[in-house]
Design a protein around this motif. Structure first.
Motif, PDB file in Angstrom:
ATOM      1  N   GLY A 175     -16.434  -8.347   3.500  1.00 44.77           N
ATOM      2  CA  GLY A 175     -15.737  -7.081   3.673  1.00 44.77           C
ATOM      3  C   GLY A 175     -14.610  -7.116   4.691  1.00 44.77           C
ATOM      4  N   ARG A 176     -14.370  -8.264   5.279  1.00 45.07           N
ATOM      5  CA  ARG A 176     -13.336  -8.377   6.314  1.00 45.07           C
ATOM      6  C   ARG A 176     -11.948  -8.018   5.774  1.00 45.07           C
ATOM      7  N   GLN A 177     -11.601  -8.545   4.600  1.00 48.98           N
ATOM      8  CA  GLN A 177     -10.282  -8.285   4.028  1.00 48.98           C
ATOM      9  C   GLN A 177     -10.095  -6.799   3.749  1.00 48.98           C
ATOM     10  N   ARG A 178     -11.109  -6.165   3.181  1.00 50.29           N
ATOM     11  CA  ARG A 178     -11.025  -4.731   2.900  1.00 50.29           C
ATOM     12  C   ARG A 178     -10.875  -3.933   4.196  1.00 50.29           C
ATOM     13  N   PHE A 179     -11.653  -4.298   5.192  1.00 50.90           N
ATOM     14  CA  PHE A 179     -11.568  -3.631   6.492  1.00 50.90           C
ATOM     15  C   PHE A 179     -10.148  -3.719   7.047  1.00 50.90           C
ATOM     16  N   LEU A 180      -9.566  -4.903   7.013  1.00 50.72           N
ATOM     17  CA  LEU A 180      -8.223  -5.095   7.558  1.00 50.72           C
ATOM     18  C   LEU A 180      -7.169  -4.321   6.768  1.00 50.72           C
ATOM     19  N   LEU A 181      -7.301  -4.287   5.457  1.00 54.94           N
ATOM     20  CA  LEU A 181      -6.353  -3.534   4.632  1.00 54.94           C
ATOM     21  C   LEU A 181      -6.448  -2.037   4.906  1.00 54.94           C
ATOM     22  N   GLU A 182      -7.654  -1.537   5.021  1.00 48.45           N
ATOM     23  CA  GLU A 182      -7.832  -0.108   5.292  1.00 48.45           C
ATOM     24  C   GLU A 182      -7.369   0.240   6.706  1.00 48.45           C
ATOM     25  N   LEU A 183      -7.608  -0.643   7.655  1.00 43.65           N
ATOM     26  CA  LEU A 183      -7.127  -0.428   9.019  1.00 43.65           C
ATOM     27  C   LEU A 183      -5.599  -0.375   9.043  1.00 43.65           C
ATOM     28  N   GLU A 184      -4.958  -1.279   8.328  1.00 48.71           N
ATOM     29  CA  GLU A 184      -3.494  -1.284   8.260  1.00 48.71           C
ATOM     30  C   GLU A 184      -2.976   0.020   7.651  1.00 48.71           C
ATOM     31  N   PHE A 185      -3.627   0.494   6.605  1.00 51.34           N
ATOM     32  CA  PHE A 185      -3.224   1.753   5.982  1.00 51.34           C
ATOM     33  C   PHE A 185      -3.346   2.913   6.968  1.00 51.34           C
ATOM     34  N   ILE A 186      -4.457   2.979   7.671  1.00 46.06           N
ATOM     35  CA  ILE A 186      -4.673   4.058   8.648  1.00 46.06           C
ATOM     36  C   ILE A 186      -3.604   4.017   9.732  1.00 46.06           C
ATOM     37  N   GLN A 187      -3.282   2.831  10.199  1.00 46.09           N
ATOM     38  CA  GLN A 187      -2.262   2.702  11.235  1.00 46.09           C
ATOM     39  C   GLN A 187      -0.881   3.077  10.708  1.00 46.09           C
ATOM     40  N   CYS A 188      -0.620   2.847   9.446  1.00 44.55           N
ATOM     41  CA  CYS A 188       0.658   3.254   8.841  1.00 44.55           C
ATOM     42  C   CYS A 188       0.804   4.774   8.831  1.00 44.55           C
ATOM     43  N   LEU A 189      -0.313   5.483   8.764  1.00 44.22           N
ATOM     44  CA  LEU A 189      -0.254   6.944   8.739  1.00 44.22           C
ATOM     45  C   LEU A 189       0.262   7.528  10.052  1.00 44.22           C
ATOM     46  N   ALA A 190       0.352   6.727  11.084  1.00 47.60           N
ATOM     47  CA  ALA A 190       0.908   7.176  12.367  1.00 47.60           C
ATOM     48  C   ALA A 190       2.433   7.065  12.391  1.00 47.60           C
ATOM     49  N   ASN A 191       2.998   6.483  11.357  1.00 44.03           N
ATOM     50  CA  ASN A 191       4.437   6.273  11.283  1.00 44.03           C
ATOM     51  C   ASN A 191       5.103   7.457  10.565  1.00 44.03           C
ATOM     52  N   PRO A 192       5.936   8.228  11.266  1.00 48.34           N
ATOM     53  CA  PRO A 192       6.586   9.387  10.638  1.00 48.34           C
ATOM     54  C   PRO A 192       7.446   9.016   9.428  1.00 48.34           C
ATOM     55  N   THR A 193       8.054   7.849   9.454  1.00 50.05           N
ATOM     56  CA  THR A 193       8.866   7.414   8.313  1.00 50.05           C
ATOM     57  C   THR A 193       7.995   7.209   7.076  1.00 50.05           C
ATOM     58  N   TYR A 194       6.817   6.647   7.281  1.00 47.92           N
ATOM     59  CA  TYR A 194       5.892   6.443   6.161  1.00 47.92           C
ATOM     60  C   TYR A 194       5.385   7.781   5.626  1.00 47.92           C
ATOM     61  N   ILE A 195       5.058   8.694   6.518  1.00 49.42           N
ATOM     62  CA  ILE A 195       4.608  10.025   6.094  1.00 49.42           C
ATOM     63  C   ILE A 195       5.715  10.722   5.303  1.00 49.42           C
ATOM     64  N   HIS A 196       6.949  10.590   5.771  1.00 45.34           N
ATOM     65  CA  HIS A 196       8.091  11.176   5.067  1.00 45.34           C
ATOM     66  C   HIS A 196       8.231  10.564   3.674  1.00 45.34           C
ATOM     67  N   TYR A 197       8.076   9.257   3.577  1.00 46.05           N
ATOM     68  CA  TYR A 197       8.124   8.574   2.282  1.00 46.05           C
ATOM     69  C   TYR A 197       7.044   9.121   1.335  1.00 46.05           C
ATOM     70  N   LEU A 198       5.834   9.257   1.852  1.00 36.74           N
ATOM     71  CA  LEU A 198       4.747   9.786   1.025  1.00 36.74           C
ATOM     72  C   LEU A 198       5.056  11.202   0.548  1.00 36.74           C
ATOM     73  N   ALA A 199       5.592  12.015   1.434  1.00 39.07           N
ATOM     74  CA  ALA A 199       5.917  13.396   1.079  1.00 39.07           C
ATOM     75  C   ALA A 199       7.049  13.444   0.051  1.00 39.07           C
ATOM     76  N   GLN A 200       8.086  12.648   0.258  1.00 41.38           N
ATOM     77  CA  GLN A 200       9.214  12.633  -0.670  1.00 41.38           C
ATOM     78  C   GLN A 200       8.788  12.204  -2.067  1.00 41.38           C
ATOM     79  N   ASN A 201       7.844  11.309  -2.129  1.00 43.37           N
ATOM     80  CA  ASN A 201       7.383  10.794  -3.420  1.00 43.37           C
ATOM     81  C   ASN A 201       6.161  11.537  -3.947  1.00 43.37           C
ATOM     82  N   ARG A 202       5.887  12.674  -3.340  1.00 42.40           N
ATOM     83  CA  ARG A 202       4.853  13.619  -3.795  1.00 42.40           C
ATOM     84  C   ARG A 202       3.442  13.028  -3.842  1.00 42.40           C
ATOM     85  N   TYR A 203       3.165  12.103  -2.973  1.00 40.16           N
ATOM     86  CA  TYR A 203       1.811  11.563  -2.896  1.00 40.16           C
ATOM     87  C   TYR A 203       0.813  12.639  -2.477  1.00 40.16           C
ATOM     88  N   PHE A 204       1.252  13.578  -1.652  1.00 38.51           N
ATOM     89  CA  PHE A 204       0.338  14.607  -1.167  1.00 38.51           C
ATOM     90  C   PHE A 204       0.010  15.646  -2.230  1.00 38.51           C
TER      91      PHE A 204
END
Length: 77
Positions: free
Chosen positions: A23-52
């Motif tokens: 499960g190490r690889q999955r843990f690291l991938l999910e951790l990276e995703f969570i840390q990306c959510l702290a990036n305003p540019t990434y959040i803006h990208y998600l919003a622009q592309n209607r992920y929410f």
């Protein structure tokens, strides 16, 4: 013919997936995703592309709420 095929599939032994790295690889991938959510540019990208607006993505975000627990939050930088 399909009922015979379905019946033969039911008789096959169930194979359980064994994660080769425990499960190490999955843990690291999910951790990276969570840390990306702290990036305003990434959040803006998600919003622009209607992920929410995507129900599956919202469920994926809800799944990651376990990162709020102390045993996981200590890994977030």
């Amino acid at each position: 013919m399909t009922s015979t095929l379905a019946l033969s599939r039911n008789n096959l032994p169930k194979k359980t997936y064994k994660d080769p790295d425990g499960g190490r690889q999955r843990f690291l991938l999910e951790l990276e995703f969570i840390q990306c959510l702290a990036n305003p540019t990434y959040i803006h990208y998600l919003a622009q592309n209607r992920y929410f607006e995507d129900e599956a993505f919202i469920e994926y975000l809800n799944y990651h709420q376990y990162w709020q627990r102390p045993e996981y939050i200590k890994f977030i930088k």
